[in-house]
Design a protein around this motif. Structure first.
Motif: not given
Length: 115
Positions: A7-9, A70, A72-73
């Motif tokens: 994912c991004h984070c 995710c 988070v992101c």
């Protein structure tokens, strides 16, 4: 070939083995909004590098696919389900794979709205 992605984070990270012959662009209500380009592999070729509970799940309609994202992101790196023969599969969002040239991968369009 082995690929890594996340994912991004980076909270949800994975590796996957195989050859990306094509990606699938689905127009169902969720895939169209996410903009995913999906590559389907047998589940045993997909390995999480982070704990499974790092990703959240979303299921809708017939609850056939576990869309993993995710918390988070918000990225959607993969999903899990079965093929028509009942084999466990992973649907990898190739946009989350490191170091590939997306424009070099053929994209097949799938009418998921019709399901």
């Amino acid at each position: 070939m082995n690929y890594k992605g996340s994912c991004h984070c980076g909270r949800v990270a994975f590796e996957v083995e195989g050859e990306i012959g094509e990606a699938l662009a689905c127009n169902c209500s969720i895939c169209q909004r996410k903009g995913s380009l999906l590559w389907f592999v047998p589940r045993e070729k997909f390995h999480l590098l982070t704990p499974e509970d790092a990703a959240s799940s979303y299921m809708f309609n017939k609850h056939a696919i576990k869309h993993r994202f995710c918390p988070v992101c918000g990225m959607h790196p993969y999903g899990e389900g079965t093929d028509p023969k009942g084999n466990a599969m992973a649907a990898i969002n190739i946009r989350c794979i490191e170091g590939i040239e997306l424009s070099a991968i053929p994209v097949r369009h799938y009418d998921g709205r019709a399901l």
